[in-house]
Design an enzyme around this catalytic site. Structure first.
Site, PDB file in Angstrom:
ATOM      1  N   VAL A  44       0.838  -1.204   0.000  1.00  0.00           N
ATOM      2  CA  VAL A  44       0.000   0.000   0.000  1.00  0.00           C
ATOM      3  C   VAL A  44       0.873   1.255   0.000  1.00  0.00           C
ATOM      4  CG1 VAL A  44      -1.731   1.324   1.259  1.00  0.00           C
ATOM      5  CG2 VAL A  44      -1.944  -1.161   1.107  1.00  0.00           C
ATOM      6  N   CYS A  45       1.889   1.257   0.842  1.00  0.00           N
ATOM      7  CA  CYS A  45       2.729   2.442   0.968  1.00  0.00           C
ATOM      8  C   CYS A  45       3.556   2.701  -0.287  1.00  0.00           C
ATOM      9  CB  CYS A  45       3.631   2.324   2.191  1.00  0.00           C
ATOM     10  SG  CYS A  45       2.690   2.384   3.731  1.00  0.00           S
TER      11      CYS A  45
END
Length: 217
Positions: A44-45
């Site tokens: 996600v990051c």
């Protein structure tokens, strides 16, 4: 106590991918976005930092500097930047802070009081280190956001929020729900309708307490 709107953003000195940074000096006369994430090399990051890389021209137009915070080392950040560029198609030229000491995470109250970061920490260990702070040139906190691990941040909304902060900064104005640049803004209740007409021009009085004007250029 957690940081509140209009608190002075805590100053700190830390190593980063751009060298040693003293935060207030680095912000200078700009706005700044300080955003954190649980760990490098997480899915996600990687997409989030890629979104920031793609938005670099938009932040520059808004006199805004962006800086990431992670509980990993500078060496890990440098390696991770190659993955970010691969996914985003744009280089991640903004600094990423080495917060292996957790100094910044604790200073900005990104961790719960009982947090324990073991050696070999995983993203789950630092799950609460996932926040956004918009800081003004006066070094005051203008806006904060916090997200859970499973929800990717909407950086278009962060840009919109930055626009709203800048449009109302130091003015007796506010933005309505879902406001975007170009739309009318709300006159503060501290300003009379007559004074608003003198200051801003035509006033649309929708309710005695809901009055809108064209956003100042």
């Amino acid at each position: 106590m957690s940081l509140r709107i209009n608190d002075i953003a805590p100053d700190f000195t830390a190593d980063s991918t751009a060298g040693r940074i003293k935060f207030h000096d680095w912000v200078g006369d700009s706005y700044a976005i300080l955003f954190s994430h649980p760990k490098d090399f997480t899915p996600v990051c990687t997409t989030e930092f890629g979104a920031v890389a793609q938005l670099a021209p938009e932040f520059e137009k808004r006199n805004t500097r962006v800086i990431g915070v992670s509980v990993d080392s500078v060496d890990e950040h440098v390696k991770w930047k190659a993955d970010i560029e691969k996914v985003a198609g744009a280089p991640a030229n903004f600094p990423i802070i080495d917060d292996t000491s957790l100094n910044v995470s604790k200073l900005y109250d990104m961790l719960p009081a009982e947090a324990y970061m073991p050696d070999g920490r995983t993203a789950a260990d630092s799950a609460s280190v996932r926040t956004v702070f918009i800081v003004g040139p006066d070094k005051k906190v203008r806006l904060t956001m916090a997200y859970p691990m499973a929800v990717g941040r909407n950086f278009a909304e962060i840009v919109r929020a930055l626009d709203a902060v800048q449009a109302t900064d130091g003015m007796p104005l506010a933005t309505p729900a879902n406001w975007v640049p170009g739309q009318d803004v709300i006159v503060a209740l501290s300003v009379s309708t007559d004074d608003a007409r003198t200051k801003f021009g035509d006033v649309d009085v929708q309710l005695p307490y809901l009055r809108t004007v064209k956003a100042p250029a």
